[in-house]
Design a protein around this motif. Structure first.
Motif, PDB file in Angstrom:
ATOM      1  N   SER A 222       0.370  94.497 -68.004  1.00 26.55           N
ATOM      2  CA  SER A 222       0.887  95.742 -67.523  1.00 26.55           C
ATOM      3  C   SER A 222       1.960  95.361 -66.500  1.00 26.55           C
ATOM      4  CB  SER A 222      -0.251  96.490 -66.768  1.00 26.55           C
ATOM      5  OG  SER A 222       0.388  97.816 -65.915  1.00 26.55           O
ATOM      6  N   GLU A 223       3.156  96.151 -66.653  1.00 27.27           N
ATOM      7  CA  GLU A 223       4.215  95.767 -65.589  1.00 27.27           C
ATOM      8  C   GLU A 223       3.804  96.669 -64.226  1.00 27.27           C
ATOM      9  OE1 GLU A 223       8.459  95.079 -67.302  1.00 27.27           O
ATOM     10  OE2 GLU A 223       7.415  96.309 -68.530  1.00 27.27           O
ATOM     11  N   HIS A 224       2.855  97.524 -64.262  1.00 30.37           N
ATOM     12  CA  HIS A 224       2.471  98.385 -63.109  1.00 30.37           C
ATOM     13  C   HIS A 224       1.259  97.939 -62.338  1.00 30.37           C
ATOM     14  CE1 HIS A 224       5.788 101.141 -64.475  1.00 30.37           C
ATOM     15  NE2 HIS A 224       5.179 100.948 -65.545  1.00 30.37           N
ATOM     16  N   ASN A 225       0.472  97.366 -63.375  1.00 23.15           N
ATOM     17  CA  ASN A 225      -0.962  97.123 -62.797  1.00 23.15           C
ATOM     18  C   ASN A 225      -1.536  95.837 -62.880  1.00 23.15           C
ATOM     19  OD1 ASN A 225      -1.102 100.052 -62.591  1.00 23.15           O
ATOM     20  ND2 ASN A 225      -1.403 100.104 -64.838  1.00 23.15           N
ATOM     21  N   ASN A 226      -0.554  94.888 -62.921  1.00 21.38           N
ATOM     22  CA  ASN A 226      -0.892  93.541 -63.051  1.00 21.38           C
ATOM     23  C   ASN A 226       0.500  92.546 -62.870  1.00 21.38           C
ATOM     24  OD1 ASN A 226      -2.567  91.244 -63.590  1.00 21.38           O
ATOM     25  ND2 ASN A 226      -2.786  91.732 -65.606  1.00 21.38           N
ATOM     26  N   SER A 227       0.194  91.390 -62.586  1.00 20.29           N
ATOM     27  CA  SER A 227       1.265  90.282 -62.385  1.00 20.29           C
ATOM     28  C   SER A 227       0.810  89.045 -62.985  1.00 20.29           C
ATOM     29  CB  SER A 227       1.595  90.198 -60.954  1.00 20.29           C
ATOM     30  OG  SER A 227       0.809  89.569 -60.429  1.00 20.29           O
ATOM     31  N   PRO A 228       1.629  88.286 -63.400  1.00 24.47           N
ATOM     32  CA  PRO A 228       1.135  86.903 -63.821  1.00 24.47           C
ATOM     33  C   PRO A 228       0.203  86.157 -62.942  1.00 24.47           C
ATOM     34  CG  PRO A 228       3.569  87.267 -64.553  1.00 24.47           C
ATOM     35  CD  PRO A 228       3.166  88.433 -63.758  1.00 24.47           C
ATOM     36  N   LYS A 229       0.461  86.460 -61.688  1.00 23.78           N
ATOM     37  CA  LYS A 229      -0.187  85.777 -60.645  1.00 23.78           C
ATOM     38  C   LYS A 229      -1.599  86.166 -60.569  1.00 23.78           C
ATOM     39  CE  LYS A 229      -0.013  84.892 -55.696  1.00 23.78           C
ATOM     40  NZ  LYS A 229       0.524  85.581 -54.383  1.00 23.78           N
ATOM     41  N   HIS A 230      -1.683  87.749 -60.587  1.00 22.34           N
ATOM     42  CA  HIS A 230      -3.076  88.236 -60.711  1.00 22.34           C
ATOM     43  C   HIS A 230      -3.869  87.779 -61.841  1.00 22.34           C
ATOM     44  CE1 HIS A 230      -1.351  90.914 -57.500  1.00 22.34           C
ATOM     45  NE2 HIS A 230      -2.534  91.034 -57.189  1.00 22.34           N
ATOM     46  N   ALA A 231      -3.229  87.778 -62.955  1.00 20.97           N
ATOM     47  CA  ALA A 231      -3.903  87.238 -64.310  1.00 20.97           C
ATOM     48  C   ALA A 231      -4.206  86.027 -64.070  1.00 20.97           C
ATOM     49  CB  ALA A 231      -3.066  87.763 -65.445  1.00 20.97           C
ATOM     50  N   LEU A 232      -3.320  85.202 -63.848  1.00 21.54           N
ATOM     51  CA  LEU A 232      -3.668  83.422 -63.820  1.00 21.54           C
ATOM     52  C   LEU A 232      -4.792  83.150 -62.829  1.00 21.54           C
ATOM     53  CD1 LEU A 232      -0.133  82.241 -64.309  1.00 21.54           C
ATOM     54  CD2 LEU A 232      -1.933  82.115 -66.150  1.00 21.54           C
ATOM     55  N   GLN A 233      -4.664  83.940 -61.659  1.00 26.26           N
ATOM     56  CA  GLN A 233      -5.628  83.693 -60.684  1.00 26.26           C
ATOM     57  C   GLN A 233      -7.195  83.805 -60.982  1.00 26.26           C
ATOM     58  OE1 GLN A 233      -4.287  85.390 -56.775  1.00 26.26           O
ATOM     59  NE2 GLN A 233      -3.275  83.299 -56.290  1.00 26.26           N
ATOM     60  N   THR A 234      -7.142  85.279 -61.569  1.00 25.64           N
ATOM     61  CA  THR A 234      -8.515  85.689 -61.901  1.00 25.64           C
ATOM     62  C   THR A 234      -9.085  84.798 -63.163  1.00 25.64           C
ATOM     63  OG1 THR A 234      -7.913  87.952 -61.176  1.00 25.64           O
ATOM     64  CG2 THR A 234      -9.627  87.943 -62.733  1.00 25.64           C
ATOM     65  N   VAL A 235      -8.452  84.902 -64.159  1.00 29.26           N
ATOM     66  CA  VAL A 235      -8.859  84.136 -65.312  1.00 29.26           C
ATOM     67  C   VAL A 235      -9.043  82.517 -64.843  1.00 29.26           C
ATOM     68  CG1 VAL A 235      -8.286  83.175 -67.723  1.00 29.26           C
ATOM     69  CG2 VAL A 235      -7.769  85.779 -67.062  1.00 29.26           C
ATOM     70  N   GLY A 236      -8.237  82.219 -64.229  1.00 31.06           N
ATOM     71  CA  GLY A 236      -8.556  80.515 -63.712  1.00 31.06           C
ATOM     72  C   GLY A 236      -9.805  80.593 -62.930  1.00 31.06           C
ATOM     73  N   ARG A 237     -10.123  81.259 -61.909  1.00 32.98           N
ATOM     74  CA  ARG A 237     -11.211  81.303 -61.235  1.00 32.98           C
ATOM     75  C   ARG A 237     -12.354  81.474 -62.218  1.00 32.98           C
ATOM     76  NH1 ARG A 237      -9.961  85.281 -57.860  1.00 32.98           N
ATOM     77  NH2 ARG A 237     -11.071  86.968 -58.896  1.00 32.98           N
ATOM     78  N   ILE A 238     -12.268  82.494 -63.078  1.00 30.85           N
ATOM     79  CA  ILE A 238     -13.648  82.405 -64.019  1.00 30.85           C
ATOM     80  C   ILE A 238     -13.885  81.109 -64.718  1.00 30.85           C
ATOM     81  CG2 ILE A 238     -14.552  83.829 -65.927  1.00 30.85           C
ATOM     82  CD1 ILE A 238     -13.154  86.283 -64.617  1.00 30.85           C
ATOM     83  N   LEU A 239     -12.787  80.567 -65.251  1.00 25.91           N
ATOM     84  CA  LEU A 239     -12.728  79.419 -66.038  1.00 25.91           C
ATOM     85  C   LEU A 239     -13.321  78.132 -65.308  1.00 25.91           C
ATOM     86  CD1 LEU A 239      -9.793  79.685 -68.479  1.00 25.91           C
ATOM     87  CD2 LEU A 239     -11.886  80.413 -68.649  1.00 25.91           C
ATOM     88  N   ARG A 240     -12.836  78.010 -64.163  1.00 27.35           N
ATOM     89  CA  ARG A 240     -13.487  76.969 -63.260  1.00 27.35           C
ATOM     90  C   ARG A 240     -14.897  77.091 -63.013  1.00 27.35           C
ATOM     91  NH1 ARG A 240      -8.207  77.954 -61.013  1.00 27.35           N
ATOM     92  NH2 ARG A 240      -9.291  79.067 -59.177  1.00 27.35           N
ATOM     93  N   ARG A 241     -15.191  78.298 -62.733  1.00 26.75           N
ATOM     94  CA  ARG A 241     -16.479  78.502 -62.489  1.00 26.75           C
ATOM     95  C   ARG A 241     -17.833  78.127 -63.812  1.00 26.75           C
ATOM     96  NH1 ARG A 241     -17.390  84.424 -62.004  1.00 26.75           N
ATOM     97  NH2 ARG A 241     -18.071  84.554 -64.274  1.00 26.75           N
ATOM     98  N   GLN A 242     -16.998  78.232 -64.926  1.00 26.18           N
ATOM     99  CA  GLN A 242     -17.870  78.016 -66.223  1.00 26.18           C
ATOM    100  C   GLN A 242     -17.568  76.480 -66.463  1.00 26.18           C
ATOM    101  OE1 GLN A 242     -19.792  79.987 -67.896  1.00 26.18           O
ATOM    102  NE2 GLN A 242     -19.480  81.437 -66.069  1.00 26.18           N
ATOM    103  N   GLY A 243     -16.864  75.631 -65.770  1.00 23.44           N
ATOM    104  CA  GLY A 243     -16.481  74.285 -65.948  1.00 23.44           C
ATOM    105  C   GLY A 243     -15.293  74.281 -67.334  1.00 23.44           C
TER     106      GLY A 243
END
Ligand code: ZN
Ligand code: ZN
Length: 273
Positions: free
Chosen positions: A220-241
């Motif tokens: 979404s151009e209003h409710n998201n940004s590449p930075k938010h998406a990459l940070q959140t997904v990256g954090r979850i993936l790192r947690r799962q190895g």
């Protein structure tokens, strides 16, 4: 055609202003979604060496305008069949019914060199689909516009070379943003769109068979940004190895990502040996 052998996938546009991707393998070219203006799609195809007349098919996930805006015109102008669910084909009012190719989820449809495997997703539309693509040289899937990720959809994400997955919104940005209440409810509902965290959890649920590469799409151009998406997904993936899985974000209105299968890269290596 001016594209190398193997599987090639391009993201041309992704988001509520129009979606369009191309999957190409050994001379079979599929336009996945047709949601930008016709002239722009034609220019984009020609820029990657594909004439619209050469398309083997137009694949549509569902009948919302940001996915199908130019599909009927392109199909009828260049005699390209449209592959979609009966619900989507019905909503398009195809004048030439002969150009419609109805799809059912969990069947396999060979289109030239590519096997297309549609799967059902939850979204507020008639019979929406995601697509898995398999050819001799690569496997990919596209899933955007889904409120949540059921277990049988996670199965489609395993053992892929490339997963194109919706990461539509950050819940904090959505709930503190300017959207009216009903729209916030629609976006975050079970038949709406996928949050960044839900996208990350779906990738993590692939366990020891995650995709080799992930493109986060339909931001979404209003409710998201590449930075938010990459940070959140990256954090979850790192947690799962799974921190080693490369994750990128698509662009709303221009071609910014291109993926080429490992087979094609290996074939190119001797050039540089
Ligand atoms: Zn959409
Ligand atoms: Zn939609």
């Amino acid at each position: 055609m001016g594209v190398p052998s193997g599987v090639n996938i391009w993201s041309f546009a992704s988001g509520s202003d129009g979606n369009c991707y191309v999957v190409e393998s050994e001379g079979t070219s599929l336009l996945v979604e047709c949601g930008r203006p016709y002239a722009q799609i034609k220019d984009f195809l020609e820029s990657i060496g594909i004439a619209p007349d050469e398309l083997s098919g137009i694949l549509l996930t569902h009948a919302h305008g940001d996915h199908c805006r130019s599909a009927r015109y392109l199909s009828e102008t260049h005699r390209v069949p449209i592959y979609a669910s009966c619900g989507t084909l019905g909503a398009l009012n195809l004048a030439e019914v002969s150009l419609g190719r109805p799809l059912q989820s969990h069947q396999t449809y060979p289109v030239g060199q590519i096997d297309v495997k549609p799967f059902a997703v939850p979204h507020d539309c008639r019979e929406p689909l995601g697509f898995r693509f398999e050819s001799g040289t690569g496997r990919a899937a596209v899933a955007t516009d889904l409120g949540w990720v059921p277990h049988n959809v996670v199965r489609q994400f395993r053992d892929l070379d490339l997963l194109v997955l919706e990461a539509n919104y950050d819940p904090h940005l959505l709930h503190t943003g300017t959207y009216p209440y009903f729209l916030k409810q629609r976006v975050s509902g079970t038949y709406g769109h996928l949050s960044n965290a839900a996208a990350g959890e779906a990738i993590a649920a692939c366990g020891d068979r995650p995709p080799n590469v992930v493109w986060l799409a339909h931001l979404s151009e209003h409710n998201n940004s590449p930075k938010h998406a990459l940070q959140t997904v990256g954090r979850i993936l790192r947690r799962q190895g799974l921190g080693h899985v490369p994750v990128k974000t698509t662009h709303h209105r221009r071609s910014n990502l291109r993926w080429t299968s490992a087979v094609a890269r290996e074939r190119q290596l001797p050039l540089f040996a």
